[in-house]
Design an enzyme around this catalytic site. Structure first.
Site, PDB file in Angstrom:
ATOM      1  CG  ASP A  49      -8.857  -1.621   5.613  1.00 43.53           C
ATOM      2  OD1 ASP A  49      -9.104  -0.839   4.675  1.00 43.53           O
ATOM      3  OD2 ASP A  49      -7.958  -1.422   6.447  1.00 43.53           O
ATOM      4  CB  SER A  59     -11.789  -0.390   8.513  1.00 47.01           C
ATOM      5  OG  SER A  59     -10.998  -0.357   7.344  1.00 47.01           O
ATOM      6  CE  LYS A 105      -3.113   1.099  10.795  1.00 46.24           C
ATOM      7  NZ  LYS A 105      -3.779   0.357   9.695  1.00 46.24           N
ATOM      8  CD  GLU A 159      -0.943   0.550   3.711  1.00 48.58           C
ATOM      9  OE1 GLU A 159      -1.263   1.748   3.688  1.00 48.58           O
ATOM     10  OE2 GLU A 159      -1.232  -0.229   4.638  1.00 48.58           O
ATOM     11  CB  VAL A 176      -5.968  -2.258   3.945  1.00 51.02           C
ATOM     12  CG1 VAL A 176      -6.398  -3.704   3.760  1.00 51.02           C
ATOM     13  CG2 VAL A 176      -4.731  -2.191   4.845  1.00 51.02           C
TER      14      VAL A 176
END
Length: 307
Positions: free
Chosen positions: A148, A146, A165, A31, A112
């Site tokens: 993601d 997210s 995270k 990324e 991501v």
């Protein structure tokens, strides 16, 4: 259905990636948000180049993704990496931003989610990052989840990361991935890594012993038509892991400040990581760099067994 001829209008490959595709060499996507928004200069460019070098030394070809001048770049040259590291005119790009940025000829750093999109367009099956986005704390009231996760669930790709995270709600993130049918593997661990630390209280689905085992599971899933991604979590090296109490204290302070300032959406993660960096006096950045490099090593090894 993607029209390959139409894609030529939007997608550009650098020479190294183009050669690897023609020769069937393993390719690992990377990324660019970590370069443009995740780390300060010059650590961002140093880390980007170091990860690419590690992947090459591991026998694969790195393909850092970005949008530059409206072109979807699969693989960046040194000049483009410097641009992503220094320019202030780069938009953090997720799925909802992707088409607009391309159509307007703008510059975008791939998250991501959008790196998964770029990887799908290029036919790349593995992607290395630092940490996965996920379900934010207090998402039951904010609905802050997210993109993601849905992008991972919807595409045939393996993500190698150091867990999600630790500013997120790890338990809820794993519940969400279970609902979406995404297998969560731990590389030589039974527990979900927590980004800055080697493990959380939550277990992964399966303990993967070596790179070939990870690739075999992915190849089998996709050969059987079981569409969707796989998460391969790789704990930060023990010597680089941070003290759990200190990092959790830093995160709590950062979350409180974000709430007081009304920070939300895609601005949340960069703000929280910058505050954690401040509170830990730079130690969180050192850990972040170490875990990304560690993931690059593993990603290159797994890529050699994917087909």
């Amino acid at each position: 259905m993607i029209n390959n001829e139409m894609l030529k209008k939007y997608v550009e490959y650098n020479d190294e990636v183009k050669d690897a595709m023609e020769k069937g060499k393993p390719i690992v996507a990377l990324e660019s948000t970590i370069i443009s928004h995740g780390m300060p200069y010059p650590q961002n460019i140093e880390t980007a180049k170091a990860c690419e070098k590690i992947i090459r030394e591991g026998g694969a070809i790195p393909a850092t993704t970005a949008i530059i001048g409206g072109k979807i770049k699969i693989g960046l040259n040194d000049e483009e990496l410097e641009f992503m590291a220094k320019s202030k005119d780069i938009i953090k790009t997720s799925r909802r931003d992707f088409a607009y940025i391309v159509s307007r000829g703008l510059n975008g750093a791939t998250t991501v989610a959008s790196t998964i999109i770029a990887s799908r367009l290029a036919g790349i099956k593995i992607f290395v990052t630092g940490g996965l986005g996920g379900v934010h704390r207090h998402a039951e009231t904010t609905f802050d989840i997210s993109r993601d996760l849905d992008e991972l669930a919807s595409n045939d790709i393996m993500i190698v990361c150091a867990g999600c995270k630790s500013i997120l709600d790890i338990g809820l993130t794993l519940e969400y991935l279970e609902t979406k049918g995404v297998p969560v593997f731990g590389y030589q661990t039974d527990y979900m890594p927590a980004f800055f630390t080697r493990k959380s209280e939550f277990k992964v689905d399966y303990n993967i012993k070596n790179p070939k085992e990870a690739a075999d599971a992915a190849n089998t899933q996709w050969n059987l038509g079981l569409q969707g991604g796989i998460l391969l979590t790789n704990p930060i090296p023990e010597e680089d892991s941070m003290d759990e109490d200190k990092i959790n204290s830093a995160i709590e302070k950062a979350l409180l400040e974000a709430e007081e300032k009304g920070i939300h959406g895609k601005e949340t993660t960069p703000f929280l990581l910058s505050k954690v960096l401040e509170v830990t006096e730079g130690k969180s950045l050192e850990a972040n760099i170490a875990l990304v490099k560690n993931n690059a090593r593993l990603g290159a090894e797994v890529a050699k067994y994917l087909y």
